[in-house]
Design a protein around this motif. Structure first.
Motif, PDB file in Angstrom:
ATOM      1  N   THR A 135       9.508   9.496  -0.650  1.00  0.00           N
ATOM      2  CA  THR A 135      10.969   9.436  -0.671  1.00  0.00           C
ATOM      3  C   THR A 135      11.546  10.825  -0.808  1.00  0.00           C
ATOM      4  O   THR A 135      10.832  11.774  -1.144  1.00  0.00           O
ATOM      5  N   THR A 136      12.850  10.938  -0.553  1.00  0.00           N
ATOM      6  CA  THR A 136      13.540  12.170  -0.943  1.00  0.00           C
ATOM      7  C   THR A 136      14.220  11.899  -2.275  1.00  0.00           C
ATOM      8  O   THR A 136      14.801  10.833  -2.490  1.00  0.00           O
ATOM      9  N   LEU A 137      14.101  12.887  -3.163  1.00  0.00           N
ATOM     10  CA  LEU A 137      14.783  12.820  -4.451  1.00  0.00           C
ATOM     11  C   LEU A 137      16.034  13.676  -4.308  1.00  0.00           C
ATOM     12  O   LEU A 137      15.951  14.853  -3.941  1.00  0.00           O
ATOM     13  N   SER A 138      17.176  13.069  -4.571  1.00  0.00           N
ATOM     14  CA  SER A 138      18.428  13.805  -4.395  1.00  0.00           C
ATOM     15  C   SER A 138      19.332  13.548  -5.591  1.00  0.00           C
ATOM     16  O   SER A 138      18.851  13.139  -6.658  1.00  0.00           O
ATOM     17  N   ASP A 183       0.838  -1.203   0.000  1.00  0.00           N
ATOM     18  CA  ASP A 183       0.000   0.000   0.000  1.00  0.00           C
ATOM     19  C   ASP A 183       0.869   1.249   0.000  1.00  0.00           C
ATOM     20  O   ASP A 183       0.457   2.294  -0.499  1.00  0.00           O
ATOM     21  N   ALA A 184       2.040   1.122   0.592  1.00  0.00           N
ATOM     22  CA  ALA A 184       2.919   2.289   0.683  1.00  0.00           C
ATOM     23  C   ALA A 184       4.372   1.840   0.741  1.00  0.00           C
ATOM     24  O   ALA A 184       4.683   0.786   1.306  1.00  0.00           O
ATOM     25  N   LEU A 185       5.218   2.651   0.148  1.00  0.00           N
ATOM     26  CA  LEU A 185       6.668   2.461   0.257  1.00  0.00           C
ATOM     27  C   LEU A 185       7.236   3.763   0.819  1.00  0.00           C
ATOM     28  O   LEU A 185       6.880   4.845   0.353  1.00  0.00           O
ATOM     29  N   VAL A 186       8.089   3.621   1.829  1.00  0.00           N
ATOM     30  CA  VAL A 186       8.749   4.794   2.404  1.00  0.00           C
ATOM     31  C   VAL A 186      10.250   4.527   2.370  1.00  0.00           C
ATOM     32  O   VAL A 186      10.702   3.465   2.818  1.00  0.00           O
ATOM     33  N   ALA A 187      10.997   5.476   1.829  1.00  0.00           N
ATOM     34  CA  ALA A 187      12.455   5.290   1.744  1.00  0.00           C
ATOM     35  C   ALA A 187      13.144   6.255   2.697  1.00  0.00           C
ATOM     36  O   ALA A 187      12.927   7.464   2.623  1.00  0.00           O
ATOM     37  N   THR A 188      13.980   5.705   3.578  1.00  0.00           N
ATOM     38  CA  THR A 188      14.763   6.576   4.457  1.00  0.00           C
ATOM     39  C   THR A 188      16.209   6.627   3.959  1.00  0.00           C
ATOM     40  O   THR A 188      17.139   6.829   4.733  1.00  0.00           O
ATOM     41  N   CYS A 189      16.369   6.409   2.669  1.00  0.00           N
ATOM     42  CA  CYS A 189      17.586   6.817   1.974  1.00  0.00           C
ATOM     43  C   CYS A 189      17.081   7.506   0.703  1.00  0.00           C
ATOM     44  O   CYS A 189      15.940   7.277   0.295  1.00  0.00           O
ATOM     45  N   ALA A 190      17.898   8.381   0.123  1.00  0.00           N
ATOM     46  CA  ALA A 190      17.433   9.171  -1.024  1.00  0.00           C
ATOM     47  C   ALA A 190      17.738   8.456  -2.335  1.00  0.00           C
ATOM     48  O   ALA A 190      18.623   7.595  -2.390  1.00  0.00           O
ATOM     49  N   VAL A 191      17.005   8.828  -3.369  1.00  0.00           N
ATOM     50  CA  VAL A 191      17.245   8.237  -4.702  1.00  0.00           C
ATOM     51  C   VAL A 191      17.413   9.346  -5.739  1.00  0.00           C
ATOM     52  O   VAL A 191      16.915  10.452  -5.571  1.00  0.00           O
ATOM     53  N   ARG A 192      18.120   9.015  -6.826  1.00  0.00           N
ATOM     54  CA  ARG A 192      18.265   9.968  -7.945  1.00  0.00           C
ATOM     55  C   ARG A 192      17.089   9.862  -8.903  1.00  0.00           C
ATOM     56  O   ARG A 192      16.766  10.816  -9.598  1.00  0.00           O
ATOM     57  N   THR A 193      16.522   8.677  -8.998  1.00  0.00           N
ATOM     58  CA  THR A 193      15.346   8.431  -9.835  1.00  0.00           C
ATOM     59  C   THR A 193      14.519   7.368  -9.114  1.00  0.00           C
ATOM     60  O   THR A 193      15.036   6.639  -8.271  1.00  0.00           O
ATOM     61  N   ILE A 194      13.262   7.276  -9.482  1.00  0.00           N
ATOM     62  CA  ILE A 194      12.400   6.265  -8.853  1.00  0.00           C
ATOM     63  C   ILE A 194      12.677   4.910  -9.516  1.00  0.00           C
ATOM     64  O   ILE A 194      12.541   4.766 -10.739  1.00  0.00           O
ATOM     65  N   PRO A 195      13.081   3.911  -8.724  1.00  0.00           N
ATOM     66  CA  PRO A 195      13.372   2.603  -9.321  1.00  0.00           C
ATOM     67  C   PRO A 195      12.121   1.956  -9.926  1.00  0.00           C
ATOM     68  O   PRO A 195      11.019   2.080  -9.381  1.00  0.00           O
ATOM     69  N   ILE A 212      14.668  18.796   3.975  1.00  0.00           N
ATOM     70  CA  ILE A 212      15.258  17.622   4.626  1.00  0.00           C
ATOM     71  C   ILE A 212      16.066  16.829   3.607  1.00  0.00           C
ATOM     72  O   ILE A 212      15.818  16.918   2.405  1.00  0.00           O
ATOM     73  N   SER A 213      17.006  16.070   4.128  1.00  0.00           N
ATOM     74  CA  SER A 213      17.798  15.244   3.209  1.00  0.00           C
ATOM     75  C   SER A 213      18.170  13.942   3.900  1.00  0.00           C
ATOM     76  O   SER A 213      18.200  13.860   5.130  1.00  0.00           O
ATOM     77  N   PHE A 214      18.412  12.937   3.079  1.00  0.00           N
ATOM     78  CA  PHE A 214      18.876  11.632   3.556  1.00  0.00           C
ATOM     79  C   PHE A 214      20.147  11.267   2.800  1.00  0.00           C
ATOM     80  O   PHE A 214      20.384  11.796   1.704  1.00  0.00           O
ATOM     81  N   MET A 215      20.903  10.334   3.349  1.00  0.00           N
ATOM     82  CA  MET A 215      22.039   9.815   2.584  1.00  0.00           C
ATOM     83  C   MET A 215      21.489   9.100   1.351  1.00  0.00           C
ATOM     84  O   MET A 215      20.403   8.517   1.399  1.00  0.00           O
ATOM     85  N   LEU A 216      22.250   9.189   0.243  1.00  0.00           N
ATOM     86  CA  LEU A 216      21.784   8.539  -0.987  1.00  0.00           C
ATOM     87  C   LEU A 216      21.808   7.020  -0.836  1.00  0.00           C
ATOM     88  O   LEU A 216      22.694   6.478  -0.164  1.00  0.00           O
ATOM     89  N   ALA A 217      20.860   6.360  -1.477  1.00  0.00           N
ATOM     90  CA  ALA A 217      20.897   4.894  -1.567  1.00  0.00           C
ATOM     91  C   ALA A 217      22.272   4.513  -2.112  1.00  0.00           C
ATOM     92  O   ALA A 217      22.778   5.166  -3.037  1.00  0.00           O
ATOM     93  N   ARG A 218      22.866   3.511  -1.533  1.00  0.00           N
ATOM     94  CA  ARG A 218      24.281   3.255  -1.856  1.00  0.00           C
ATOM     95  C   ARG A 218      24.527   3.077  -3.357  1.00  0.00           C
ATOM     96  O   ARG A 218      25.473   3.673  -3.879  1.00  0.00           O
ATOM     97  N   GLY A 222      14.729  16.935  -2.201  1.00  0.00           N
ATOM     98  CA  GLY A 222      13.330  17.328  -2.098  1.00  0.00           C
ATOM     99  C   GLY A 222      12.495  16.133  -1.664  1.00  0.00           C
ATOM    100  O   GLY A 222      12.699  15.009  -2.134  1.00  0.00           O
ATOM    101  N   LEU A 223      11.566  16.377  -0.741  1.00  0.00           N
ATOM    102  CA  LEU A 223      10.687  15.305  -0.250  1.00  0.00           C
ATOM    103  C   LEU A 223       9.428  15.272  -1.104  1.00  0.00           C
ATOM    104  O   LEU A 223       8.798  16.312  -1.337  1.00  0.00           O
ATOM    105  N   ILE A 224       9.059  14.074  -1.553  1.00  0.00           N
ATOM    106  CA  ILE A 224       7.866  13.948  -2.397  1.00  0.00           C
ATOM    107  C   ILE A 224       7.061  12.713  -2.015  1.00  0.00           C
ATOM    108  O   ILE A 224       7.631  11.701  -1.588  1.00  0.00           O
ATOM    109  N   ARG A 225       5.735  12.845  -2.171  1.00  0.00           N
ATOM    110  CA  ARG A 225       4.870  11.658  -2.103  1.00  0.00           C
ATOM    111  C   ARG A 225       4.234  11.509  -3.475  1.00  0.00           C
ATOM    112  O   ARG A 225       3.541  12.416  -3.958  1.00  0.00           O
ATOM    113  N   LEU A 226       4.480  10.347  -4.091  1.00  0.00           N
ATOM    114  CA  LEU A 226       3.878  10.054  -5.386  1.00  0.00           C
ATOM    115  C   LEU A 226       2.707   9.105  -5.167  1.00  0.00           C
ATOM    116  O   LEU A 226       2.767   8.216  -4.309  1.00  0.00           O
TER     117      LEU A 226
END
Ligand SMILES: C[S@@+](CC[C@H](N)C(=O)[O-])C[C@H]1O[C@@H](n2cnc3c(N)ncnc32)[C@H](O)[C@@H]1O
Length: 385
Positions: free
Chosen positions: A218-221, A191-203, A249-255, A228-232
């Motif tokens: 997620t945060t898009l970074s 129903d929902a996905l929440v990412a506590t690491c940032a992504v450059r694009t949505i996988p 707000i910002s998170f570390m990027l997904a590795r 930037g924080l977004i809910r899609l």
């Protein structure tokens, strides 16, 4: 002894005080999340040490040296507590070290912000990306039921520690060690996905594993570390759309989305011209986000005498220098990085230089991804594939 009176520093009192503070500042509005904050023992998710920033270094704070009261105060503060720097656990650090955080216990107000934004509620099936210490996974497990939570951590050592701590605290969500950018299709749809690491694009996997009408928060970074924080919200055609919230707000990027290493930077002479924008503009949160959209494979460095852009893919560079009361820019290499960034900044300014809450994003059914200002017909930029 009167056992009804709790000492002021016992974990339960500190949790209640934290919940009161979060409610007072508007971070905690939902009773279900309040119950979670009051129940989940954050101090049990931190291990025996965390890092504190000290200038350019990260200094370990060991529980057995701070004293129990100070440690608990720290655990129940609304602060991000860094637990790992460049892959080294705080518990294994003997002194201050340079580097960048690779894991942390996210500050409670930010977890609440993202979780409440995502709209998750009791019995929702949730994919949580970035288990970290396990604290936020425990909070969401408390609210939706652990059996409904799948939480993924990339780093096997952290995943193991989080599993032990979650189990000891009485939570048994589905824990996965692996790359959250692939999601976890065995438990989909979510129903929902929440990412506590940032992504450059949505996988792609996130788009496939969240149900129609579900949300993706997620945060898009990117490589300029603008965020930037977004809910899609996923639509029936296999696409998604949403607006950025404007939160800073910002998170570390997904590795796997981290910026690759680059050679030592040396300024090179190149085509030289007067800049049409003041490089100092790039100190602005939204301007930096726009620059990152315009030059997604470039890194940005702020220097005392101007800005430097270096493209990780091609080695192209642009750097500015003061010239009288204006700025000159030098561009070298196959990409004219300053042209790209400058044009984007001018388009943003022509739109009234709005803050990020005027920005939105569309993922088309063919999965091309676009960030726009005001509406999909406004100025827009394609995200890297
Ligand atoms: C900010 S921490 C998350 C902290 C967590 N919310 C908590 O409160 O403990 C980000 C975590 O994401 C993890 N991570 C980074 N890239 C990832 C990926 N591709 N898949 C899963 N986890 C990832 C990092 O190892 C790190 O533990």
């Amino acid at each position: 002894m009167n056992t009804d009176i709790e000492p002021p520093n016992d974990p339960a009192s500190l949790r209640r005080a934290l919940a009161d503070a979060l409610a007072a500042n508007g971070s905690l509005t939902d009773p279900a999340w309040r119950a979670a904050v009051e129940s989940v023992p954050r101090h049990r998710f931190l291990g025996t040490a965390v890092f504190r920033q000290s200038g350019t270094l990260w200094e370990p704070i060991h529980r057995n040296r701070t004293g129990e009261d100070a440690w608990l105060q720290l655990a129940y503060s609304d602060e991000t507590l860094v637990t790992q720097v460049d892959g080294l656990e705080a518990a294994d650090a003997s002194g201050p070290l340079p580097g960048r955080p690779t894991s942390s216990s996210t500050l409670p107000s930010l977890i609440l912000r993202m979780a409440q934004l995502s709209g998750v509620a009791e019995n929702d099936r949730v994919l949580w990306v970035g288990t970290g210490t396990g604290y936020s996974t425990a909070l969401v497990s408390h609210v939706v039921g652990a059996e409904n939570v799948t939480s993924i951590e990339y780093d096997p050592e952290l995943a193991q520690l989080a599993a032990e701590r979650l189990h000891r605290a009485g939570y048994r969500p589905h824990l996965v060690t692996g790359d959250g950018l692939h999601g976890h299709k065995d438990n989909a749809p979510y129903d929902a996905l929440v990412a506590t690491c940032a992504v450059r694009t949505i996988p792609v996997s996130w788009m496939r594993q969240v149900r129609d009408g579900g949300t993706l928060t997620t945060t898009l970074s990117g490589w300029m570390l603008a965020s930037g924080l977004i809910r899609l919200t996923l639509d029936e055609d296999g696409g998604a759309t949403g607006r950025f919230t404007g939160d800073r707000i910002s998170f570390m990027l997904a590795r796997p989305h981290e910026r690759p290493p680059r050679p030592t930077f040396f300024r090179r002479e190149g085509d030289r011209r007067r800049s049409r924008v003041d490089p100092g503009l790039l100190g602005d949160w939204t301007a930096q986000f726009v620059a990152q959209l315009a030059a997604p494979s470039a890194e940005l460095m702020a220097m005392s005498d101007g800005m430097i852009l270096v493209d990780t893919a091609t080695g192209s560079q642009a750097w500015t220098e003061p010239s009288g009361d204006a700025w000159e820019v030098h561009q070298h290499g196959p990409l004219n990085l300053w042209d790209q960034v400058e044009n984007a900044l001018l388009r943003w300014q022509e739109s009234g230089a709005p803050d990020q809450s005027a920005f939105g994003m569309t993922v088309a059914p063919d999965l091309t991804q676009t960030v726009w200002i005001n509406s999909p017909d406004g100025p827009s930029w394609r995200l890297p594939a």
